[in-house]
Design a protein around this motif. Structure first.
Motif, PDB file in Angstrom:
ATOM      1  N   ALA A 176       0.839  -1.191   0.000  1.00 14.96           N
ATOM      2  CA  ALA A 176       0.000   0.000   0.000  1.00 14.96           C
ATOM      3  C   ALA A 176       0.883   1.253   0.000  1.00 14.96           C
ATOM      4  O   ALA A 176       1.988   1.262   0.553  1.00 14.96           O
ATOM      5  CB  ALA A 176      -0.917   0.008   1.218  1.00 14.96           C
ATOM      6  N   LEU A 388      -3.790  -4.771   1.094  1.00 18.09           N
ATOM      7  CA  LEU A 388      -4.871  -4.789   2.076  1.00 18.09           C
ATOM      8  C   LEU A 388      -4.979  -6.197   2.641  1.00 18.09           C
ATOM      9  O   LEU A 388      -4.397  -7.141   2.103  1.00 18.09           O
ATOM     10  CB  LEU A 388      -6.194  -4.347   1.448  1.00 18.09           C
ATOM     11  CG  LEU A 388      -6.652  -5.035   0.156  1.00 18.09           C
ATOM     12  CD1 LEU A 388      -7.250  -6.415   0.380  1.00 18.09           C
ATOM     13  CD2 LEU A 388      -7.663  -4.164  -0.576  1.00 18.09           C
ATOM     14  N   TRP A 404     -11.366  -7.647  -1.034  1.00 15.18           N
ATOM     15  CA  TRP A 404     -11.594  -6.359  -0.382  1.00 15.18           C
ATOM     16  C   TRP A 404     -11.507  -6.511   1.126  1.00 15.18           C
ATOM     17  O   TRP A 404     -11.575  -7.611   1.665  1.00 15.18           O
ATOM     18  CB  TRP A 404     -12.911  -5.730  -0.816  1.00 15.18           C
ATOM     19  CG  TRP A 404     -14.186  -6.431  -0.419  1.00 15.18           C
ATOM     20  CD1 TRP A 404     -14.958  -6.191   0.683  1.00 15.18           C
ATOM     21  CD2 TRP A 404     -14.870  -7.456  -1.150  1.00 15.18           C
ATOM     22  NE1 TRP A 404     -16.067  -6.999   0.679  1.00 15.18           N
ATOM     23  CE2 TRP A 404     -16.044  -7.788  -0.441  1.00 15.18           C
ATOM     24  CE3 TRP A 404     -14.612  -8.133  -2.349  1.00 15.18           C
ATOM     25  CZ2 TRP A 404     -16.942  -8.761  -0.865  1.00 15.18           C
ATOM     26  CZ3 TRP A 404     -15.502  -9.107  -2.779  1.00 15.18           C
ATOM     27  CH2 TRP A 404     -16.654  -9.407  -2.034  1.00 15.18           C
ATOM     28  N   SER A 405     -11.343  -5.359   1.798  1.00 11.62           N
ATOM     29  CA  SER A 405     -11.203  -5.354   3.255  1.00 11.62           C
ATOM     30  C   SER A 405     -12.328  -4.541   3.877  1.00 11.62           C
ATOM     31  O   SER A 405     -13.399  -5.061   4.165  1.00 11.62           O
ATOM     32  CB  SER A 405      -9.830  -4.791   3.658  1.00 11.62           C
ATOM     33  OG  SER A 405      -9.591  -3.527   3.070  1.00 11.62           O
ATOM     34  N   THR A 409      -7.231  -0.429   4.706  1.00 10.15           N
ATOM     35  CA  THR A 409      -6.568  -1.647   4.253  1.00 10.15           C
ATOM     36  C   THR A 409      -6.283  -2.614   5.379  1.00 10.15           C
ATOM     37  O   THR A 409      -6.134  -3.807   5.147  1.00 10.15           O
ATOM     38  CB  THR A 409      -5.236  -1.295   3.566  1.00 10.15           C
ATOM     39  OG1 THR A 409      -4.386  -0.624   4.506  1.00 10.15           O
ATOM     40  CG2 THR A 409      -5.458  -0.404   2.354  1.00 10.15           C
ATOM     41  N   ASP A 410      -6.224  -2.085   6.631  1.00 11.06           N
ATOM     42  CA  ASP A 410      -5.777  -2.923   7.739  1.00 11.06           C
ATOM     43  C   ASP A 410      -6.674  -2.855   8.961  1.00 11.06           C
ATOM     44  O   ASP A 410      -6.333  -3.373  10.009  1.00 11.06           O
ATOM     45  CB  ASP A 410      -4.353  -2.543   8.135  1.00 11.06           C
ATOM     46  CG  ASP A 410      -4.239  -1.111   8.669  1.00 11.06           C
ATOM     47  OD1 ASP A 410      -5.237  -0.355   8.572  1.00 11.06           O
ATOM     48  OD2 ASP A 410      -3.154  -0.744   9.172  1.00 11.06           O
ATOM     49  N   GLN A 420     -11.806  -0.448   0.382  1.00 14.51           N
ATOM     50  CA  GLN A 420     -10.542  -0.738  -0.292  1.00 14.51           C
ATOM     51  C   GLN A 420     -10.643  -2.099  -0.980  1.00 14.51           C
ATOM     52  O   GLN A 420     -10.999  -3.095  -0.354  1.00 14.51           O
ATOM     53  CB  GLN A 420      -9.395  -0.758   0.723  1.00 14.51           C
ATOM     54  CG  GLN A 420      -9.225   0.513   1.518  1.00 14.51           C
ATOM     55  CD  GLN A 420      -8.691   1.667   0.710  1.00 14.51           C
ATOM     56  OE1 GLN A 420      -8.167   1.466  -0.394  1.00 14.51           O
ATOM     57  NE2 GLN A 420      -8.804   2.871   1.236  1.00 14.51           N
ATOM     58  N   GLN A 433      -4.648  -2.151  -6.691  1.00  7.16           N
ATOM     59  CA  GLN A 433      -5.517  -1.676  -5.621  1.00  7.16           C
ATOM     60  C   GLN A 433      -6.396  -0.535  -6.120  1.00  7.16           C
ATOM     61  O   GLN A 433      -5.981   0.273  -6.949  1.00  7.16           O
ATOM     62  CB  GLN A 433      -4.692  -1.192  -4.429  1.00  7.16           C
ATOM     63  CG  GLN A 433      -5.532  -0.707  -3.244  1.00  7.16           C
ATOM     64  CD  GLN A 433      -4.686  -0.125  -2.132  1.00  7.16           C
ATOM     65  OE1 GLN A 433      -3.478  -0.059  -2.237  1.00  7.16           O
ATOM     66  NE2 GLN A 433      -5.318   0.312  -1.060  1.00  7.16           N
ATOM     67  N   ARG A 435      -9.695   2.143  -4.423  1.00  7.51           N
ATOM     68  CA  ARG A 435     -10.677   2.508  -3.404  1.00  7.51           C
ATOM     69  C   ARG A 435     -12.000   2.818  -4.101  1.00  7.51           C
ATOM     70  O   ARG A 435     -12.052   3.613  -5.043  1.00  7.51           O
ATOM     71  CB  ARG A 435     -10.200   3.726  -2.622  1.00  7.51           C
ATOM     72  CG  ARG A 435     -11.143   4.129  -1.503  1.00  7.51           C
ATOM     73  CD  ARG A 435     -10.557   5.232  -0.667  1.00  7.51           C
ATOM     74  NE  ARG A 435     -11.472   6.360  -0.561  1.00  7.51           N
ATOM     75  CZ  ARG A 435     -11.306   7.390   0.262  1.00  7.51           C
ATOM     76  NH1 ARG A 435     -10.244   7.434   1.036  1.00  7.51           N
ATOM     77  NH2 ARG A 435     -12.175   8.374   0.293  1.00  7.51           N
ATOM     78  N   ALA A 731      -1.745  -9.400   5.446  1.00  5.50           N
ATOM     79  CA  ALA A 731      -2.082  -8.800   4.156  1.00  5.50           C
ATOM     80  C   ALA A 731      -1.372  -9.558   3.048  1.00  5.50           C
ATOM     81  O   ALA A 731      -0.503  -9.034   2.348  1.00  5.50           O
ATOM     82  CB  ALA A 731      -1.688  -7.331   4.149  1.00  5.50           C
TER      83      ALA A 731
END
Length: 846
Positions: A176, A388, A404-405, A409-410, A420, A433, A435, A731
């Motif tokens: 990321a 992510l 996706w998360s 991302t975390d 994300q 990636q 958004r 991730a």
């Protein structure tokens, strides 16, 4: 109980492997990640921040963010004393951008690729020479703090014993574009040289690479690609043992009973440290790790500093193959050898007691692991880093995997209106990636259904009323009508009618019965099913509906009906016409509630359920598995063979040959914890009802992990975590090659080939004339699936009737019942007589 199974006895938190994995989250603000754990200090020049506080089992509040520092790192940060570093290029004219700066303990200095004059193009690499061999499991990468320029985007990691021969990369992926510290993991192994290669800049700002600090993580106690060795015929002897005041014989470490122990002699005059115990396997075989289970209930005798040596004759043991210091707790410890050794005798020598309580050593059980045989246990590919945590995934045409998360991302929390996402290209292993803002939908903890036209319907979650659709043709997200009932942790399935059914989901959207509703693709609207209350399908979780109506196992059948076969012990038939109805289908044999277990349709009208626990968290998981057979409205459940390990939060995948692989999970489920992780996958065979072990994973896959069957017959396993500034964010993911694709020497087996005759779309009840190459015995349809939170209601395997139609041609008939072959995208596989699958062709049934 055999050693290596999930242990039933518990004092406080369940003992475990506390594991570090690739893709750990950046640590919290004000903390640097370069701290020593397990007795190994950081370099003298590095700062010594406050270490992580272990809060195993801490769960974030409803719609909240997990607390920082939720788990302590398990792998030690290696001592950098004596290390040197070189780079492919470095800036020395315009600034001090020497490679040596990544080891100086000062985050304000940095290595920078050459930029003055003519900038050096990608790739840029930096190589650490430890000047000794050590087990390494990750690179800790700290980007520069003063600028975004040079943040690593795509990367690869290679290892070498001599600095000359590097082999294939052990890890790669995409990071990321942020300034947080990153942990880039790989399967732990012994090495001297570690090389990080940057292939792109994360933000595409220029041909630059920079790093403020680099460190390496050591042995996480999770030897990859291993299997437990059988202890049949083994014996154990010790330098000393207690036999007068208690039964503390060395032989107790091999008896499979964790209540018995070996104890050094303590009555009379205690034998002083060091103490050693030697395992004689009575045969020479390859050994790569030792697993040590401390005594339970008492802290006395827990090993601290230790070394392990090996011998072929019992007399000459040579230099240690592993050394270190274990923590003062009752978790199972694993010592990975710097390289696999061929040995008959394995000696563990303990030189200190972990708590300094006395001159004692004790052990409950000791086991050994050896390298997995690819043709028997399968094999793991390199770890691929994601930008992510892949909490939810869906298999797409074109060899793509959508992931996706949440809004971040975390981490998750709130109702932020964006998500994300990332796409893994399985052909190139590249991850991109994006958004998604325009849908107003934070899609964390959603329901997912693969639609008849191949699109992906995602409902609820952090924005609990929302519904969004991903279109793989357009590579874009669109909105659809909001649900009538806001939900999170609900379950979905496509119906035989082409509509989508949703039930449960009290995690989000407020209190109240989360009754069923149905989405129509024609009107793009939802209609309530007042006759299908969620309360009829809940478990008896002590947390109430907030947990008890989560992650239901739903199997769609003919006429728009659905069998809800878990996780509640009671099963139910659901109708979806009119107001709908829900009626009992009996109990799942003698099974209790099995929350965070899962169910897989491995044949027409045949399902397998695996694991789970009575409550969502902090209750022992089960090893049990059950078959559920459907015959019209009749449902018959029966217990099949047990797994070797109890599992909750695991993921299961049905293979084209009808076997079912189960990955990860915990013996004692605790969200955002890697305690009690199960690293050994297992494979269930419907012909025998039994499970066999597969090659060990390098990374724990627990809460918020996923697994998916891929078009080439392999399996993607990834994710876990999403807890912010914690040490259990994973991730990343890796692809597992099942043993059905490999010869005994690990080489690929010859595979059938589908050469042509497969249209992009076909109707139920039609026949196809398929051109093939090689030996073909059968065909099977595997529904393109989507997974999240251990649940994948889209999975189903449909064996097909086929006949030879001339040389290299086969007539293949698609079932006419859309309750058998739900509308949507499928993978069509050809299999030979041994069950080896072809690479699949995508086929939309509608």
């Amino acid at each position: 109980m055999k050693f290596g199974r999930t242990h039933a006895r518990r004092r406080g938190l369940r003992r475990s492997h506390l594991l570090v994995a690739a893709g750990l989250a950046a640590v919290g603000a004000g903390l640097t990640p370069w701290l020593g754990i397990a007795g190994q200090a950081p370099a003298a020049s590095a700062p010594r921040p406050t270490p992580f506080l272990q809060q195993a089992g801490t769960t974030p509040p409803h719609h909240g963010v997990a607390p920082a520092n939720a788990m302590r790192r398990a792998a030690p940060v290696l001592d950098r004393t004596g290390w040197t570093v070189t780079a492919s290029d470095q800036e020395t004219a315009g600034q001090d951008g020497r490679a040596a700066n990544v080891l100086d303990g000062d985050e304000t200095t940095l290595w920078h690729s050459k930029w003055s004059g003519t900038a050096t193009p990608f790739p840029h690499s930096v190589t650490i020479d430890m000047h000794r061999t050590a087990v390494v499991s990750a690179i800790l990468y700290r980007p520069r703090s003063d600028s975004a320029n040079g943040r690593i985007g795509e990367y690869s990691i290679s290892l070498s014993a001599d600095g000359q021969n590097w082999g294939t990369p052990v890890a790669g992926g995409t990071l990321a574009d942020d300034g947080g510290a990153k942990s880039l993991g790989f399967a732990p192994q012994g090495t001297r040289f570690v090389r990080l290669t940057a292939l792109s800049e994360a933000g595409g700002r220029g041909p630059w690479t920079a790093a403020a600090e680099l460190n390496l993580l050591g042995d996480p106690g999770t030897p990859a690609a291993t299997v437990s060795l059988s202890r049949s015929g083994w014996t154990a002897t010790a330098s000393d043992e207690e036999t007068a005041a208690e039964d503390g014989r060395a032989a107790n470490v091999l008896d499979g009973d964790d209540a018995t122990i070996w104890h050094s002699r303590w009555s009379g005059t205690p034998a002083p440290l060091p103490h050693s115990i030697t395992i004689d396997m009575h045969r020479t075989q390859a050994v790569s790790a030792l697993t040590f289970q401390p005594r339970q209930g008492k802290a006395n005798g827990r090993p601290g500093a230790f070394s392990i040596t090996t011998s072929t004759d019992g007399a000459n043991f040579g230099t240690p193959v592993s050394m270190g210091t274990w923590r003062d707790d009752d978790t199972v410890k694993t010592a990975t050898f710097t390289r696999t050794r061929s040995a008959r005798y394995i000696r563990l020598t303990v030189t200190t007691e972990a708590g300094g309580r006395g001159p004692w050593t004790s052990a409950s059980e000791i086991g050994l692991s050896g390298p997995a045989t690819a043709g028997v246990h399968g094999s793991w590919g390199r770890i691929t880093g994601f930008p992510l945590v892949p909490v939810a995934t869906a298999v797409l045409p074109g060899d793509k995997l959508l992931a996706w998360s949440a809004y971040a991302t975390d981490r998750f929390g709130g109702s932020n209106g964006y998500t994300q996402t990332a796409i893994l290209d399985l052909k190139t292993n590249r991850v991109t990636q994006r958004r998604i803002d325009h849908t107003g939908h934070d899609m964390f903890c959603p329901g997912i259904a693969m639609l008849a036209d191949g699109r992906v319907l995602v409902t609820g979650g952090s924005n609990a009323e929302k519904a969004s659709i991903y279109d793989p043709v357009l590579d874009d997200w669109i909105t659809t009508t909001d649900m009538n009932i806001p939900r999170g942790y609900q379950s979905m399935t496509l119906l035989s009618t082409g509509e989508a059914f949703v039930l449960g989901g009290s995690w989000s959207g407020g209190a109240g019965d989360k009754a069923g509703e149905v989405w129509s693709p024609e009107t793009r609207t939802w209609r309530r099913l007042t006759g299908v209350p969620a309360s009829s399908a809940q478990t008896a979780d002590p947390a109430g509906p907030y947990r008890s109506d989560n992650h239901m196992w739903l199997h769609a059948t003919s006429g728009g009906k659905v069998l809800q076969l878990g996780p509640s012990k009671q099963m139910n038939w659901i109708t979806t016409t009119g107001a709908g109805s829900i009626t009992s289908a009996g109990t799942r044999a003698d099974s209790g509630d099995a929350m965070t277990g899962n169910a897989v349709a491995y044949d027409i009208g045949k399902l397998l359920t695996l694991g789970g626990s009575p409550a969502y968290e902090k209750t022992p998981a089960t090893r049990r598995a059950y078959t559920v057979d459907l015959s019209g409205d009749q449902v018959r459940a029966a217990r099949t063979g047990d797994m070797a390990h109890a599992r909750a939060f695991s993921n299961s995948v049905v293979l084209p040959d009808g076997k079912v692989a189960v990955f990860g999970g915990q013996g004692y489920p605790v969200p955002f914890s890697d305690a009690t992780s199960v690293l050994a996958p297992e494979l269930w065979d419907p012909a025998t009802g039994s499970f066999t072990p597969l090659a060990t994973m390098a990374v724990p896959r627990n809460y918020h992990s996923v697994a998916n069957l891929l078009p080439d017959g392999r399996i993607f396993s990834g994710g876990g975590g999403l807890c912010g500034d914690c040490a259990t964010n994973h991730a990343d993911g890796a692809v597992f090659t099942p043993p059905y694709l490999l010869n005994s020497d690990g080489s690929p087996k010859p595979r059938p080939v589908i050469a042509g005759g497969v249209p992009s779309r076909a109707a139920p009840g039609t026949s196809l004339t398929v051109d093939t190459e090689g030996s073909v015995a059968s065909f099977v349809l595997m529904r393109a699936a989507a997974a999240t939170h251990s649940t994948d209601n889209d999975q189903r395997r449909v064996p097909l009737v086929s006949t030879a139609a001339g040389s290299g041609k086969h007539t293949v008939r698609i079932p006419s019942d859309t309750g058998v072959v739900l509308p949507g995208n499928y993978l069509l596989f050809a299999l030979d007589a041994q069950g080896v699958p072809s690479i699949a062709k995508f086929l939309t049934i509608s």
